[in-house]
Motif scaffolding. Sequence first.
Motif, PDB file in Angstrom:
ATOM      1  N   LEU A   1      11.304   2.997  -2.856  1.00 49.53           N
ATOM      2  CA  LEU A   1      11.717   2.753  -4.233  1.00 49.53           C
ATOM      3  C   LEU A   1      11.957   4.088  -4.929  1.00 49.53           C
ATOM      4  O   LEU A   1      11.088   4.960  -4.915  1.00 49.53           O
ATOM      5  CB  LEU A   1      10.632   1.980  -4.994  1.00 49.53           C
ATOM      6  CG  LEU A   1      10.208   0.632  -4.423  1.00 49.53           C
ATOM      7  CD1 LEU A   1       8.999   0.102  -5.170  1.00 49.53           C
ATOM      8  CD2 LEU A   1      11.359  -0.350  -4.504  1.00 49.53           C
ATOM      9  N   ALA A   2      13.120   4.227  -5.531  1.00 50.68           N
ATOM     10  CA  ALA A   2      13.406   5.431  -6.312  1.00 50.68           C
ATOM     11  C   ALA A   2      12.629   5.366  -7.618  1.00 50.68           C
ATOM     12  O   ALA A   2      12.556   4.321  -8.259  1.00 50.68           O
ATOM     13  CB  ALA A   2      14.900   5.532  -6.596  1.00 50.68           C
ATOM     14  N   LEU A   3      12.022   6.483  -7.996  1.00 51.44           N
ATOM     15  CA  LEU A   3      11.320   6.598  -9.276  1.00 51.44           C
ATOM     16  C   LEU A   3      12.212   7.397 -10.213  1.00 51.44           C
ATOM     17  O   LEU A   3      12.683   8.477  -9.859  1.00 51.44           O
ATOM     18  CB  LEU A   3       9.975   7.310  -9.086  1.00 51.44           C
ATOM     19  CG  LEU A   3       8.985   6.643  -8.131  1.00 51.44           C
ATOM     20  CD1 LEU A   3       7.756   7.527  -7.939  1.00 51.44           C
ATOM     21  CD2 LEU A   3       8.590   5.267  -8.642  1.00 51.44           C
ATOM     22  N   THR A   4      12.459   6.851 -11.400  1.00 56.95           N
ATOM     23  CA  THR A   4      13.328   7.511 -12.370  1.00 56.95           C
ATOM     24  C   THR A   4      12.564   7.739 -13.668  1.00 56.95           C
ATOM     25  O   THR A   4      11.424   7.292 -13.817  1.00 56.95           O
ATOM     26  CB  THR A   4      14.575   6.666 -12.661  1.00 56.95           C
ATOM     27  OG1 THR A   4      14.168   5.475 -13.357  1.00 56.95           O
ATOM     28  CG2 THR A   4      15.316   6.295 -11.388  1.00 56.95           C
ATOM     29  N   SER A   5      13.224   8.367 -14.614  1.00 58.21           N
ATOM     30  CA  SER A   5      12.593   8.568 -15.921  1.00 58.21           C
ATOM     31  C   SER A   5      12.359   7.235 -16.628  1.00 58.21           C
ATOM     32  O   SER A   5      11.511   7.136 -17.511  1.00 58.21           O
ATOM     33  CB  SER A   5      13.450   9.481 -16.795  1.00 58.21           C
ATOM     34  OG  SER A   5      14.727   8.908 -16.987  1.00 58.21           O
ATOM     35  N   GLY A   6      13.080   6.192 -16.215  1.00 59.15           N
ATOM     36  CA  GLY A   6      12.903   4.871 -16.804  1.00 59.15           C
ATOM     37  C   GLY A   6      11.843   4.023 -16.134  1.00 59.15           C
ATOM     38  O   GLY A   6      11.541   2.925 -16.595  1.00 59.15           O
TER      39      GLY A   6
ATOM     40  N   ILE B   1       0.863  -1.183   0.000  1.00 63.20           N
ATOM     41  CA  ILE B   1       0.000   0.000   0.000  1.00 63.20           C
ATOM     42  C   ILE B   1       0.897   1.230   0.000  1.00 63.20           C
ATOM     43  O   ILE B   1       1.871   1.305   0.762  1.00 63.20           O
ATOM     44  CB  ILE B   1      -0.925  -0.004   1.234  1.00 63.20           C
ATOM     45  CG1 ILE B   1      -1.835  -1.236   1.180  1.00 63.20           C
ATOM     46  CG2 ILE B   1      -1.737   1.281   1.319  1.00 63.20           C
ATOM     47  CD1 ILE B   1      -2.664  -1.456   2.425  1.00 63.20           C
ATOM     48  N   VAL B   2       0.574   2.190  -0.860  1.00 57.89           N
ATOM     49  CA  VAL B   2       1.380   3.407  -0.960  1.00 57.89           C
ATOM     50  C   VAL B   2       1.288   4.179   0.353  1.00 57.89           C
ATOM     51  O   VAL B   2       0.212   4.563   0.795  1.00 57.89           O
ATOM     52  CB  VAL B   2       0.907   4.292  -2.142  1.00 57.89           C
ATOM     53  CG1 VAL B   2       1.683   5.598  -2.164  1.00 57.89           C
ATOM     54  CG2 VAL B   2       1.040   3.546  -3.463  1.00 57.89           C
ATOM     55  N   LYS B   3       2.453   4.377   0.981  1.00 57.50           N
ATOM     56  CA  LYS B   3       2.534   5.140   2.228  1.00 57.50           C
ATOM     57  C   LYS B   3       2.811   6.607   1.918  1.00 57.50           C
ATOM     58  O   LYS B   3       2.161   7.498   2.463  1.00 57.50           O
ATOM     59  CB  LYS B   3       3.635   4.564   3.117  1.00 57.50           C
ATOM     60  CG  LYS B   3       3.763   5.219   4.457  1.00 57.50           C
ATOM     61  CD  LYS B   3       4.797   4.489   5.314  1.00 57.50           C
ATOM     62  CE  LYS B   3       4.865   5.069   6.709  1.00 57.50           C
ATOM     63  NZ  LYS B   3       5.840   4.318   7.535  1.00 57.50           N
ATOM     64  N   THR B   4       3.796   6.851   1.028  1.00 55.12           N
ATOM     65  CA  THR B   4       4.084   8.204   0.558  1.00 55.12           C
ATOM     66  C   THR B   4       4.487   8.116  -0.904  1.00 55.12           C
ATOM     67  O   THR B   4       5.004   7.098  -1.360  1.00 55.12           O
ATOM     68  CB  THR B   4       5.231   8.883   1.339  1.00 55.12           C
ATOM     69  OG1 THR B   4       6.437   8.157   1.149  1.00 55.12           O
ATOM     70  CG2 THR B   4       4.914   8.990   2.819  1.00 55.12           C
ATOM     71  N   VAL B   5       4.239   9.204  -1.621  1.00 57.87           N
ATOM     72  CA  VAL B   5       4.654   9.262  -3.018  1.00 57.87           C
ATOM     73  C   VAL B   5       5.122  10.679  -3.319  1.00 57.87           C
ATOM     74  O   VAL B   5       4.516  11.648  -2.885  1.00 57.87           O
ATOM     75  CB  VAL B   5       3.530   8.811  -3.987  1.00 57.87           C
ATOM     76  CG1 VAL B   5       2.319   9.712  -3.899  1.00 57.87           C
ATOM     77  CG2 VAL B   5       4.030   8.712  -5.409  1.00 57.87           C
ATOM     78  N   ALA B   6       6.265  10.767  -4.000  1.00 60.11           N
ATOM     79  CA  ALA B   6       6.822  12.051  -4.427  1.00 60.11           C
ATOM     80  C   ALA B   6       7.345  11.859  -5.843  1.00 60.11           C
ATOM     81  O   ALA B   6       7.298  10.758  -6.385  1.00 60.11           O
ATOM     82  CB  ALA B   6       7.941  12.483  -3.483  1.00 60.11           C
ATOM     83  N   ALA B   7       7.866  12.913  -6.425  1.00 60.65           N
ATOM     84  CA  ALA B   7       8.336  12.838  -7.810  1.00 60.65           C
ATOM     85  C   ALA B   7       9.452  11.804  -7.981  1.00 60.65           C
ATOM     86  O   ALA B   7       9.528  11.137  -9.005  1.00 60.65           O
ATOM     87  CB  ALA B   7       8.821  14.210  -8.260  1.00 60.65           C
ATOM     88  N   ALA B   8      10.300  11.653  -6.970  1.00 60.53           N
ATOM     89  CA  ALA B   8      11.463  10.783  -7.120  1.00 60.53           C
ATOM     90  C   ALA B   8      11.450   9.546  -6.218  1.00 60.53           C
ATOM     91  O   ALA B   8      12.379   8.744  -6.264  1.00 60.53           O
ATOM     92  CB  ALA B   8      12.740  11.571  -6.859  1.00 60.53           C
ATOM     93  N   GLU B   9      10.402   9.384  -5.383  1.00 60.79           N
ATOM     94  CA  GLU B   9      10.399   8.250  -4.462  1.00 60.79           C
ATOM     95  C   GLU B   9       8.988   7.795  -4.115  1.00 60.79           C
ATOM     96  O   GLU B   9       8.083   8.598  -3.954  1.00 60.79           O
ATOM     97  CB  GLU B   9      11.141   8.592  -3.171  1.00 60.79           C
ATOM     98  CG  GLU B   9      11.263   7.420  -2.218  1.00 60.79           C
ATOM     99  CD  GLU B   9      11.994   7.772  -0.944  1.00 60.79           C
ATOM    100  OE1 GLU B   9      13.114   7.265  -0.777  1.00 60.79           O
ATOM    101  OE2 GLU B   9      11.448   8.546  -0.140  1.00 60.79           O
ATOM    102  N   LEU B  10       8.867   6.491  -3.976  1.00 59.73           N
ATOM    103  CA  LEU B  10       7.621   5.845  -3.584  1.00 59.73           C
ATOM    104  C   LEU B  10       7.933   4.969  -2.379  1.00 59.73           C
ATOM    105  O   LEU B  10       8.885   4.188  -2.415  1.00 59.73           O
ATOM    106  CB  LEU B  10       7.111   4.978  -4.744  1.00 59.73           C
ATOM    107  CG  LEU B  10       5.923   4.066  -4.512  1.00 59.73           C
ATOM    108  CD1 LEU B  10       4.658   4.891  -4.289  1.00 59.73           C
ATOM    109  CD2 LEU B  10       5.739   3.141  -5.703  1.00 59.73           C
TER     110      LEU B  10
END
Length: 94
Positions: A54-59, A32-41
Amino acid sequence: MSSAARLTLLLMVLYAAAPLALAPQTHATRGIVKTVAAAELVLTRFQQRGDIALALTSGTHIDGTLEVGTTVSARYHEERGHYVADAVSVEHLH
């Protein structure tokens, strides 16, 4: 078999195996999503397995809209001591 032929065979085997050794090992998780930002979930995983960032990247392929409280499944790999998301999918209730 001559030593030159053995060396050639060995180099061919090593060359063929090189891409396998370089490919990062991937993992999968749900939570379950606890926090979400442009670069991290950050997910709270099921069965008391704790949170995972988890790091979120352009890929990163994202299927759906990431919002706090939604259930998602994710594929990720480790890179330089951090977990990097390869794909994240929002799980829809049926």
